[in-house]
Scaffold this active site. Structure first.
Site, short mmCIF file in Angstrom:
data_model
loop_
_atom_site.label_atom_id
_atom_site.label_comp_id
_atom_site.label_asym_id
_atom_site.label_seq_id
_atom_site.Cartn_x
_atom_site.Cartn_y
_atom_site.Cartn_z
N GLY A 433 12.24 28.16 -4.29
CA GLY A 433 13.70 27.76 -4.73
C GLY A 433 13.85 27.77 -6.02
O GLY A 433 15.00 28.62 -6.48
N ARG A 516 4.31 16.19 -16.77
CA ARG A 516 5.54 16.41 -15.63
C ARG A 516 5.81 14.95 -15.51
O ARG A 516 5.09 14.00 -15.04
CB ARG A 516 5.22 16.84 -14.55
CG ARG A 516 6.28 16.89 -13.21
CD ARG A 516 7.09 17.78 -13.82
NE ARG A 516 8.26 17.85 -12.58
CZ ARG A 516 9.34 18.22 -12.50
NH1 ARG A 516 10.13 18.24 -13.69
NH2 ARG A 516 10.08 18.13 -11.43
N HIS A 642 9.71 22.68 3.41
CA HIS A 642 8.75 22.88 2.29
C HIS A 642 8.04 21.66 2.06
O HIS A 642 8.66 20.64 2.14
CB HIS A 642 9.16 23.42 0.93
CG HIS A 642 8.19 23.61 0.04
ND1 HIS A 642 6.97 24.22 0.09
CD2 HIS A 642 7.94 22.68 -1.19
CE1 HIS A 642 6.15 23.98 -0.81
NE2 HIS A 642 6.83 23.36 -1.88
N CYS A 644 3.93 20.10 0.19
CA CYS A 644 3.08 20.34 -0.76
C CYS A 644 2.08 19.29 -1.04
O CYS A 644 2.26 18.20 -1.01
CB CYS A 644 3.62 20.93 -2.14
SG CYS A 644 4.64 19.91 -2.86
N HIS A 653 1.07 17.39 14.44
CA HIS A 653 2.13 17.29 15.53
C HIS A 653 3.45 16.79 15.08
O HIS A 653 4.61 16.98 15.73
CB HIS A 653 1.29 16.07 16.53
CG HIS A 653 1.42 14.81 15.88
ND1 HIS A 653 0.32 14.61 14.88
CD2 HIS A 653 2.02 13.67 16.24
CE1 HIS A 653 0.73 13.07 14.41
NE2 HIS A 653 1.72 12.82 15.36
N HIS A 695 1.51 25.76 -10.71
CA HIS A 695 1.17 24.55 -12.02
C HIS A 695 0.17 25.40 -12.94
O HIS A 695 -0.11 24.74 -13.78
CB HIS A 695 0.82 23.43 -11.44
CG HIS A 695 1.85 22.97 -10.63
ND1 HIS A 695 1.79 22.87 -9.10
CD2 HIS A 695 2.87 22.28 -10.85
CE1 HIS A 695 2.99 22.15 -8.75
NE2 HIS A 695 3.62 21.74 -9.77
#
Length: 773
Positions: A433, A516, A642, A644, A653, A695
């Site tokens: 994105g 960050r 998305h 991560c 499930h 990253h």
């Protein structure tokens, strides 16, 4: 009775650590300047805590990047691929582990328990034998002694939790191997005159097996045996301690318990088992993770109850966990509504609350009556704020029906409709994105916020960036485009600024990982959508290209987990309010012809409760909130999500239950583990594996991406598989992003061409890469 702290935010009052790190990585400051600047920030943190009344100062909780990484390096746990750098050691090796090199992928990142802090996963090579290379907590203790004249309390990550967080083949053998270097570290501290060491073992609030408990006991027995004067406080947090009756028998001088998140369980344990005489109880009495002011009267009642189990002289007052998860101070937050600001407590205010509680216990509540009255007024004023309760919002949630949570067309039929509409090739390429947030863009946003740049001029710049990157994506050959998110500073904050019920801070920064930092919004009221959120930018991007453009929205669970959230409503009700906001936005995007919409849920796994017994309820409302957000979409609209930096094996499930058409996952740092989990589950929907690490500043190698995709084709049918980065590209430089995407597209095309003859010969059957082949 004394006041202590478990850890303090590292970043500095003006994010000095962030600026130092980025300056160092860009070659604008030397190693000496980085170390000197970091230690100056560390010292300023110490002085601030002492000024606020901390009597036993935590030292060693500061880190240049991550405390788990520090522990791994301190004990020499360096994977073989970094051995060429081991000869030099120092910061080159340290930051290579965190960020990778051209030849060696970085350590995997995971969420620190159920928080949004990311830690680096230690790796144990088969031949690894941990040794103490440098006693970092002792170094910090000596700095505090030298600079402040203070005998601090070194903070160390406990061996059990360290091993549990590591990537190991045999955890028992690894834990046994950690005993000698940990013992050496503690004995060196004792020789240096350290009195107390805080040993953090948050893994003890998770599910712990009998075998793990036995190994834990053996470990602490060995560690304590040679100690004569050094005292250990075993610190738990993020919930109630597991196997409490056994923990209180361990050979440690104190136990730290969380009486915020773990209040009910820890109180029940104390009432059932009592507390051993002679041990200190560290009472986590103020919230280290959320920002609402402590109810002082209620906290005092709890402390009075605790004194029925432990005498006052063996009671320590402390936060529920490290204050790492909070902004530094509410000072300067003048843009917040006064009633909201007065109801907040960040890190500094938490320490002030501890000092107030001690004074009330020691001298009587009469001497702090004014402060208690002010706290009560602030909490009452919060309840009467505008937007706190909106009847229409509550009524809409209450009126939800079962059919509001399901897309009526099954996935198999939707997939065919979407295939015809989007016209994408096999192994379609896309991104998550965001594209690079360049210095000129950040400067323009800051000028716009200060009123120095007009709205039209700012929006013109955003459109210019969108147009440039649409052209660039077309040139690169990406199949499903995005508008780039140039108007967004953060994936939660941007939306929160446009939604009633949220408030934004001016300087409420919290470390997410390394340099960050994020600025979580404060969700204090009922939430609804008063205006479109992304329609203008997405439809503008779509107007510039004949290729489909994917809209990007943030999901309800991530909204909730990455904000400081009100506590007077259940998480489920808050999540449903947020889901209806997203549902309304999807409706408007569809009306404008947008064919693909991504609902980001990177916090979905992060929110999973730490104990299995508590997970069913969470997964129910988390899944149904996502389905509520997306169920109104037409069958020809492709819904992506998305996620991560998580382990997905125990929630596949639930991922299937989201009923998303496509899911994209981080796989560049942890591809084998992700693939193994999905191989076992037999996942049947479309999936995009993040083939390169966004990253890392080093461009990905084509062969590494191709190898990951070839492995993926052994698990998934080619018709299921997408190709994308592992996360957004906003933190990368433009040239880094372009190079990485060029290589990614080249790899996808090469594999697509290799699959073409096979697909031609097996049009009606599964591909060679189908599950089970």
């Amino acid at each position: 009775m004394l006041v202590t702290n478990l850890g303090y935010p590292r970043i500095g009052r003006q994010r000095e650590l962030k600026r130092l790190l980025e300056s160092y990585w860009e070659g604008r400051c030397s190693t000496a300047e980085l170390i000197d600047g970091a230690q100056a920030t560390e010292e300023a943190n110490w002085r601030r805590q002492l000024k606020l009344g901390i009597e036993l100062l935590p030292v060693g909780d500061f880190s240049l990047y991550d405390h788990v990484l520090d522990t791994a390096v301190m004990f020499g746990l360096i994977p073989a691929r970094f051995k060429p750098l081991s000869q030099n050691g120092g910061l080159d090796l340290y930051f290579a582990l965190a960020r990778g090199t051209e030849d060696a992928p970085a350590l995997a990142m995971r969420k620190w328990f159920d928080t949004n802090y990311h830690y680096l996963v230690p790796e144990w090579d088969p031949e690894t034998q941990p040794v103490l290379s440098r006693n970092l907590p002792l170094d910090a203790f000596r700095r505090a002694q030298r600079r402040l004249g203070t005998a601090g309390k070194p903070v160390v990550l406990g061996p059990f939790t360290f091993v549990k967080l590591s990537r190991v083949t045999n955890w028992q053998r690894a834990l046994e191997a950690m005993v000698p270097p940990y013992a050496q570290m503690l004995q060196e501290m004792e020789a240096a005159g350290v009195e107390w060491v805080q040993v953090d073992e948050p893994a003890l609030v998770c599910d712990v097996t009998a075998a793990e408990l036995k190994a834990l006991t053996a470990t602490y027995t060995e560690l304590a045996r040679p100690l004569k004067n050094l005292k250990l406080i075993l610190q738990t947090y993020f919930g109630s301690a597991n196997w409490f009756s056994h923990l209180i028998t361990l050979p440690v001088a104190g136990i730290g318990l969380d009486f915020v998140r773990g209040r009910r369980g820890n109180l029940a344990n104390l009432e059932h088992y009592g507390f051993p005489p002679g041990k200190v109880l560290g009472a986590g009495i103020v919230d280290g993770r959320n920002v609402w002011r402590t109810n002082i009267e209620e906290a005092l009642r709890l402390l009075e109850k605790l004194q029925s189990f432990v005498p006052r002289e063996r009671l320590w007052l402390q936060p529920s966990c490290s204050l790492l998860h909070l902004p530094l101070s509410t000072a300067g937050e003048d843009s917040l509504p006064p009633a909201l600001r007065e109801a907040l407590a960040f890190a500094d205010e938490r320490l002030a609350e501890l000092r107030l509680l001690k004074r009330a216990l020691a001298e009587g509540t009469g001497v702090v009556a004014a402060e208690i009255s002010a706290a009560n007024r602030a909490l009452r004023a919060l309840e009467t704020m505008d937007h706190r309760r909106i009847p229409a919002v509550r009524a809409r949630v209450a009126a939800l029906k079962e059919e509001d949570f399901s897309r009526p067309t099954p996935f198999s039929e939707r997939k065919e409709l979407q295939k015809r509409r989007l016209g994408l090739p096999p192994l379609p390429t896309t991104t998550i994105g965001s594209f690079p947030q360049t210095p000129d863009l950040r400067a323009a946003r800051a000028r716009f916020r200060r009123g120095e740049l007009g709205r039209q001029e700012y929006q013109a710049l955003i459109r210019e960036k969108i147009a440039a990157w649409i052209r660039l994506q077309e040139r690169l050959g990406l199949d499903l485009l995005v508008h780039g998110e140039f108007e967004r500073s953060d994936m939660v904050e941007y939306f929160a600024a446009r939604l009633p019920g949220f408030a934004l801070t001016t300087n409420g920064w919290v470390q997410s990982y390394g340099s960050r930092c994020v600025k979580p919004p404060i969700l204090y009221g009922d939430v609804w959508r008063s205006q479109p959120l992304t329609v203008a930018e997405t439809t503008y991007a779509q107007s510039l290209t004949s290729k489909p453009v994917k809209a990007i929205l943030t999901g309800p669970v991530t909204f909730l987990k990455w904000s400081f959230v009100r506590e007077d409503l259940s998480e489920q009700e808050v999540a449903y309010q947020l889901a209806l906001v997203i549902r309304d936005e999807i409706r408007d995007l569809e009306r404008e012809g947008i064919a693909a919409i991504q609902i980001d849920e990177p916090a979905f796994r992060e929110g999973l409760p730490l104990r299995a017994r508590d997970r069913e309820r969470y997964l129910y409302w988390a899944v149904t909130a996502f389905r509520l957000a997306t169920a109104g979409a037409g069958p020809e609209t492709q819904i992506h999500t998305h996620m991560c930096y998580s382990e997905f094996g125990d929630i596949i499930h639930a991922i299937e239950g989201l009923d998303a058409d496509v899911i994209s996952l981080e796989a560049a740092r942890s591809g084998a583990g992700v693939l193994a989990a999905f191989r076992e589950a037999g996942y049947r929907r479309d999936i995009g594996l993040g083939v390169f690490d966004v990253h890392s500043p080093h461009p990905p190698e084509e062969e590494a991406m191709a190898r990951l995709l070839r492995e993926a084709l052994r698990v998934f049918a080619a018709e299921q598989l997408w190709v994308n980065p592992d996360c957004g590209l906003k933190t990368r430089r433009e040239e880094e992003a372009v190079t990485a995407l060029e290589r990614m597209v080249a790899v996808a095309r090469r594999l697509r061409a290799a699959l073409a003859p096979e697909r031609h010969g097996k049009q009606n059957g599964p591909s060679k890469g189908a599950i089970g082949s």
